[in-house]
Design an enzyme around this catalytic site. Structure first.
Site, PDB file in Angstrom:
ATOM      1  N   HIS A  17       0.808  -1.218   0.000  1.00  0.00           N
ATOM      2  CA  HIS A  17       0.000   0.000   0.000  1.00  0.00           C
ATOM      3  C   HIS A  17       0.843   1.271   0.000  1.00  0.00           C
ATOM      4  CE1 HIS A  17      -4.024  -1.815   0.502  1.00  0.00           C
ATOM      5  NE2 HIS A  17      -3.320  -2.810   1.050  1.00  0.00           N
ATOM      6  N   HIS A 104       0.360 -15.688   8.173  1.00  0.00           N
ATOM      7  CA  HIS A 104       0.862 -14.588   7.352  1.00  0.00           C
ATOM      8  C   HIS A 104       2.222 -14.165   7.884  1.00  0.00           C
ATOM      9  CE1 HIS A 104       0.589 -11.445   4.387  1.00  0.00           C
ATOM     10  NE2 HIS A 104      -0.684 -11.724   4.130  1.00  0.00           N
ATOM     11  N   ASP A 364      -7.714 -12.626  -2.538  1.00  0.00           N
ATOM     12  CA  ASP A 364      -8.101 -13.711  -3.437  1.00  0.00           C
ATOM     13  C   ASP A 364      -8.492 -14.947  -2.630  1.00  0.00           C
ATOM     14  OD1 ASP A 364      -7.066 -12.950  -6.414  1.00  0.00           O
ATOM     15  OD2 ASP A 364      -5.717 -12.107  -4.896  1.00  0.00           O
TER      16      ASP A 364
END
Length: 416
Positions: A17, A104, A364
């Protein structure tokens, strides 16, 4: 590190980002006709928002060539490419201020650097792969123009549904030990080998799943809507699912690969396992090759039309002793189910306090359809780097007097 390659060197930059992502590509041969459209075609295949199977993040991913070309031709100097991040929503990740997302990179990045990006996955995000795909498109352009090389990847499984690759068993059923699996006639079916030898990107892109095998794609789809059931089911359940991608390289020259530590398949595995969400890699017959005896797995040599040798089979996947033999190079890469899901999961905060995390953001439900051009890009980067290394060795050898004192089995005679 953020740089890959020896002579063809790719350095990517950018977080999920931040203002932009991109790469610097060094070692591109001069004189290559290159435009932004040559790169854009692969970025378009990678971009988010392609269908209801992908993240709804709305990014055009328009690439800008900053250096290294003039009048549409490469100068041999470093090429800079950047893509602006336009649809940024860092506020979607405020819950990660308290919770590291399960499976993650939030926790491990913090442990490694003592600081991490506040939004998204930072450098661990698949957004980083834009630079890889851009660099890979340049490599592909050279490989195609100079050698006619083709690189095609496709989705070969989603969840437990696979494109069939094994020949039907012809072994009689017995009540004894289950050791007759090695009696299969071939490691891979003729149908699957034909698919590898003929598949095109146009065929791959005909279905939203990027699976070119109609029967398998049909199993994934509702016949009335053509929607991939398994992926849609994961999406509707705020969950995710993994899969595999198979890739084939056709037309690679012989002699590529740097034994012993930089064998061609070792470098290829390094490249593939550096892609986000990858968990496994196999080349040629892969794990199936461990189930048959050497007498059936060996690739027997025969004389090739026009001179030289080829093999009857190609269970080696185009590589022997870490060096390419001129046959099709094929391999498979496994992608895990995406870690970020919006389903509430029992986990812990950074300070160890137990709680529940339902991640927000746009993600996704299955990465494999969008990862197809990423796999192709990394294959192209590895291949061009190895070609430049081998060509430099061959060029240096041409400056020496011709060897005439060694037996023919030790030296390749000069070819007209």
């Amino acid at each position: 590190m953020s740089t890959f390659g020896t002579l063809f060197r790719v350095t990517t930059y950018g977080e999920s980002h931040c203002q932009s992502v991109g790469c610097i590509v060094d070692g591109v041969p001069p004189g290559l006709a290159l435009s932004e459209s040559d790169v854009q075609v692969q970025l378009r295949r990678r971009r988010p928002g392609q269908s209801n199977l992908t993240t709804p993040r709305n990014e055009e991913d328009l690439v800008h060539l900053q250096s290294g070309t003039e009048n549409g031709v490469t100068l041999g100097t470093p090429i800079g490419l950047f893509v602006q991040n336009k649809d940024q929503r860092p506020h979607d990740y405020s819950e990660t201020d308290l919770y590291p997302r399960p499976s993650h990179a939030d926790w491990t990045y913090l442990e490694k650097y003592g600081i991490k990006a506040s939004s998204g996955g930072g450098r661990s995000s698949a957004r980083e792969t834009i630079g890889r795909v851009a660099a890979g498109a340049i490599a592909e352009k050279y490989l195609h123009d100079a050698y006619g090389i083709e690189i095609v990847a496709f989705v070969s499984s989603v969840g437990k549904i696979h494109v069939p690759s094994s020949p039907p068993s012809t072994s009689p059923q017995t009540s004894g030990p289950a050791d007759d699996a090695d009696e299969a006639e071939d490691v891979l079916s003729q149908e699957f080998r034909d698919l590898l030898h003929t598949i095109t990107r146009e065929q791959v892109d005909q279905h939203t799943t990027r699976c070119p095998h109609p029967e398998t794609a049909e199993k994934w789809s509702r016949s009335s809507t053509r929607l991939p059931i398994r992926i849609i089911r994961a999406k509707e359940a705020s969950d995710s699912i993994g899969g595999t991608i198979t890739c084939v390289i056709r037309g690679a020259p012989t002699g590529l690969g740097e034994p012993v530590f930089d064998k061609f398949e070792a470098t290829l595995a390094h490249a593939m396992l550096s892609i986000p969400a990858t968990k496994s890699f196999e080349i040629g017959s892969g794990f199936k090759g461990t189930e048959v005896p050497g007498s059936k797995h060996n690739d027997m040599f025969v004389k090739k039309e026009g001179g030289g040798l080829t093999t009857v089979t190609n269970w080696s996947g185009g590589i022997q002793g870490g060096i390419t033999n001129g046959q099709d190079i094929y391999f498979r890469v496994g992608f895990k189910s995406p870690a970020t899901i919006s389903q509430a999961q029992a986990t812990a905060q950074y300070d160890g306090t137990p709680g529940f995390l339902a991640a927000r953001g746009r993600h996704d439900p299955c990465v494999v359809p969008r990862a197809v051009p990423i796999v192709e890009a990394m294959a192209a980067i590895v291949l061009l780097d190895q070609i430049l290394i081998q060509n430099s060795r061959k060029a240096a050898a041409t400056l020496l007097p011709r060897i005439t004192t060694l037996p023919p089995s030790m030296v390749i005679p000069p070819r007209d």
